[in-house]
Design a protein around this motif. Structure first.
Motif, PDB file in Angstrom:
ATOM      1  N   HIS A 105       0.882  -1.171   0.000  1.00  0.00           N
ATOM      2  CA  HIS A 105       0.000   0.000   0.000  1.00  0.00           C
ATOM      3  C   HIS A 105       0.910   1.208   0.000  1.00  0.00           C
ATOM      4  O   HIS A 105       1.821   1.317   0.818  1.00  0.00           O
ATOM      5  N   ALA A 106       0.682   2.130  -0.939  1.00  0.00           N
ATOM      6  CA  ALA A 106       1.606   3.258  -1.120  1.00  0.00           C
ATOM      7  C   ALA A 106       1.458   4.358  -0.082  1.00  0.00           C
ATOM      8  O   ALA A 106       2.342   5.206   0.052  1.00  0.00           O
ATOM      9  N   GLY A 107       0.337   4.393   0.646  1.00  0.00           N
ATOM     10  CA  GLY A 107       0.185   5.433   1.660  1.00  0.00           C
ATOM     11  C   GLY A 107       0.274   6.829   1.077  1.00  0.00           C
ATOM     12  O   GLY A 107      -0.383   7.147   0.083  1.00  0.00           O
ATOM     13  N   ARG A 108       1.114   7.663   1.671  1.00  0.00           N
ATOM     14  CA  ARG A 108       1.209   9.054   1.225  1.00  0.00           C
ATOM     15  C   ARG A 108       1.941   9.204  -0.102  1.00  0.00           C
ATOM     16  O   ARG A 108       1.949  10.286  -0.694  1.00  0.00           O
ATOM     17  N   LYS A 109       2.555   8.118  -0.608  1.00  0.00           N
ATOM     18  CA  LYS A 109       3.225   8.162  -1.910  1.00  0.00           C
ATOM     19  C   LYS A 109       2.334   7.619  -3.025  1.00  0.00           C
ATOM     20  O   LYS A 109       2.799   7.342  -4.119  1.00  0.00           O
ATOM     21  N   ALA A 110       1.035   7.495  -2.750  1.00  0.00           N
ATOM     22  CA  ALA A 110       0.069   7.073  -3.766  1.00  0.00           C
ATOM     23  C   ALA A 110      -0.390   8.279  -4.572  1.00  0.00           C
ATOM     24  O   ALA A 110       0.025   9.415  -4.323  1.00  0.00           O
ATOM     25  N   SER A 111      -1.258   8.000  -5.549  1.00  0.00           N
ATOM     26  CA  SER A 111      -1.879   9.059  -6.360  1.00  0.00           C
ATOM     27  C   SER A 111      -0.846   9.901  -7.100  1.00  0.00           C
ATOM     28  O   SER A 111      -0.880  11.134  -7.067  1.00  0.00           O
ATOM     29  N   THR A 112       0.066   9.214  -7.785  1.00  0.00           N
ATOM     30  CA  THR A 112       1.108   9.913  -8.538  1.00  0.00           C
ATOM     31  C   THR A 112       1.112   9.479  -9.996  1.00  0.00           C
ATOM     32  O   THR A 112       0.508   8.472 -10.368  1.00  0.00           O
ATOM     33  N   ARG A 113       1.812  10.226 -10.813  1.00  0.00           N
ATOM     34  CA  ARG A 113       2.050   9.830 -12.196  1.00  0.00           C
ATOM     35  C   ARG A 113       3.167   8.769 -12.200  1.00  0.00           C
ATOM     36  O   ARG A 113       4.018   8.761 -11.303  1.00  0.00           O
ATOM     37  N   PRO A 114       3.198   7.894 -13.210  1.00  0.00           N
ATOM     38  CA  PRO A 114       4.310   6.954 -13.321  1.00  0.00           C
ATOM     39  C   PRO A 114       5.637   7.717 -13.439  1.00  0.00           C
ATOM     40  O   PRO A 114       5.659   8.867 -13.895  1.00  0.00           O
ATOM     41  N   PRO A 115       6.741   7.115 -13.047  1.00  0.00           N
ATOM     42  CA  PRO A 115       8.038   7.794 -13.138  1.00  0.00           C
ATOM     43  C   PRO A 115       8.354   8.330 -14.529  1.00  0.00           C
ATOM     44  O   PRO A 115       8.950   9.399 -14.668  1.00  0.00           O
ATOM     45  N   GLY A 116       7.945   7.591 -15.553  1.00  0.00           N
ATOM     46  CA  GLY A 116       8.202   8.046 -16.920  1.00  0.00           C
ATOM     47  C   GLY A 116       7.453   9.304 -17.284  1.00  0.00           C
ATOM     48  O   GLY A 116       7.761   9.960 -18.284  1.00  0.00           O
ATOM     49  N   GLU A 117       6.472   9.658 -16.452  1.00  0.00           N
ATOM     50  CA  GLU A 117       5.705  10.880 -16.670  1.00  0.00           C
ATOM     51  C   GLU A 117       5.983  11.897 -15.566  1.00  0.00           C
ATOM     52  O   GLU A 117       5.201  12.815 -15.343  1.00  0.00           O
ATOM     53  N   GLY A 118       7.110  11.708 -14.868  1.00  0.00           N
ATOM     54  CA  GLY A 118       7.527  12.656 -13.852  1.00  0.00           C
ATOM     55  C   GLY A 118       7.457  12.147 -12.432  1.00  0.00           C
ATOM     56  O   GLY A 118       8.150  12.641 -11.544  1.00  0.00           O
ATOM     57  N   GLY A 119       6.570  11.171 -12.174  1.00  0.00           N
ATOM     58  CA  GLY A 119       6.461  10.606 -10.830  1.00  0.00           C
ATOM     59  C   GLY A 119       5.898  11.563  -9.798  1.00  0.00           C
ATOM     60  O   GLY A 119       5.968  11.289  -8.587  1.00  0.00           O
ATOM     61  N   THR A 120       5.340  12.668 -10.227  1.00  0.00           N
ATOM     62  CA  THR A 120       4.830  13.693  -9.313  1.00  0.00           C
ATOM     63  C   THR A 120       3.356  13.452  -9.004  1.00  0.00           C
ATOM     64  O   THR A 120       2.672  12.699  -9.703  1.00  0.00           O
TER      65      THR A 120
END
Length: 378
Positions: A105-120
């Motif tokens: 479970h990603a917790g607070r690092k969830a809901s992001t773009r994939p790394p190839g799209e910036g990972g933000t």
């Protein structure tokens, strides 16, 4: 005799060697549904053929909100389970590796773009969802502020892990690794940088590991007795005031008492301020320190693609398995090549048996005299 290519048994599973293909996120689900595609079949298939003793499928979310991104694999519904079973069945039929999955479970690092799209972090327009964490502290100043988990939220997450564990068994996996590393939810509970709770789940290391231990115990209760269950832990945060190897030893001993079968030692991921000193085998000292303190196998990871270095890690008792991620991407047949260099033998699928060095020794300088054969394909 090569120690790297010696067998080892965990519960009812025997691994033919100590080489492990590490979980690697692919961000390749096409419909934002967490369902594996042909990419996952091909990606996992190449590693299953390549003679590692154990192959882990990528970090898989136990719930929609537990995914790192919309394109991550999941294991919370029947369609996802069926897509995984297809991949596992293929790898077991044609490959030589045991199959494992990393549940997280990603917790607070969830809901992001994939790394190839910036990972933000995703924006509201992109479909961002509310993230959760042990404390309402964002990963970085420009990241989502997570909601602090209450008991109801924690109970749901624990049940999500249990349900995914049952699905993993039905899908045919031999091993589960609970993801407690790289700054995702369980790592967030472990680290004092991200866990600043004032209740029984925050404060001392014993309190910070309480929730991960509760999840592990619940997973172990529903996972078959003859199948191994382990955990990945980020042993140090590489930030002052973060988790330490000493904390990790306390954690590992508690896991051992609950029936944990292996500890996979990695580092970092919980704080954007981390400063990591990288180099070949840079995380092995942490793995060795943990191994010296516990009585269950330890996995080491981190630039161990030199066969002689990997062999020394096992031979010198610093770890019991070595793991490859980018090294496996670069060379999916790494175990074959390492075995040849170390004078050992690795497993080959029957369809590839003819490419073993012993099957055409002249190509590898193993036979000084010309060989006479009736096989035109020699």
């Amino acid at each position: 005799m090569s120690k790297l290519f010696s067998p080892i048994t965990l519960r009812g599973e025997t691994f033919n060697n100590r080489v492990v293909v590490s979980p690697m996120c692919q961000y390749a689900c096409e419909a934002e549904d967490g369902v594996m595609t042909d990419w996952h079949l091909v990606n996992m298939g190449q590693y299953a053929i390549g003679a590692a003793g154990l192959l882990f499928v990528e970090a898989t979310g136990v719930s929609p909100e537990g995914r790192i991104s919309k394109r991550c694999t999941g294991l919370w519904n029947d369609e996802q389970e069926a897509s995984m079973k297809r991949v596992v069945d293929f790898c077991k039929k044609y490959g030589v590796a045991k199959m494992g999955i990393q549940l997280g479970h990603a917790g607070r690092k969830a809901s992001t773009r994939p790394p190839g799209e910036g990972g933000t972090p995703l924006t509201a327009e992109e479909g961002a969802w509310q993230t959760v964490a042990p404390s309402a502290i964002p990963y970085a100043p420009d990241w989502h502020v997570p909601q602090e988990l209450d008991r109801e939220g924690m109970a749901k997450i624990k049940q999500d892990f249990v349900d995914a564990t049952k699905r993993a068994d039905r899908a045919g996996y031999d091993v589960i690794e609970m993801h407690g590393g790289h700054g995702y939810l369980l790592s967030q509970f472990f680290s004092p940088l991200s866990n600043q709770r004032s209740d029984e789940y925050g404060g001392s290391v014993e309190k910070r590991i309480k929730f991960p231990l509760e999840i592990f115990e619940a997973m172990r209760a529903v996972w078959p007795e003859d199948k191994p269950l382990g955990i990945r832990i980020s042993a140090v945060d590489w930030v002052e005031g973060g988790s330490t190897v000493e904390d990790t030893i306390v954690y590992s001993k508690a896991l051992q008492d609950l029936g944990c079968d292996f500890i996979d030692i990695t580092t970092a991921g919980v704080d954007h301020r981390q400063k990591i000193s990288v180099g070949k085998g840079y995380q092995v000292p942490m793995a060795a320190a943990v191994k010296a303190a516990i009585d269950i196998p330890v996995m080491a990871v981190g630039m161990l693609n030199d066969p002689h270095l990997a062999e020394s890690v096992i031979a010198e008792g610093k770890a019991d398995f070595v793991m490859h991620a980018r090294g496996a991407m670069y060379d999916p047949r790494w175990a074959w090549h390492a075995a040849f260099e170390l004078g050992a033998e690795a497993d080959y699928p029957k369809n590839y048996a003819r490419c073993k060095p012993q099957a055409w020794p002249e190509a590898f300088g193993l036979n000084r005299e010309p060989r006479v054969t009736t096989d035109q394909r020699a």
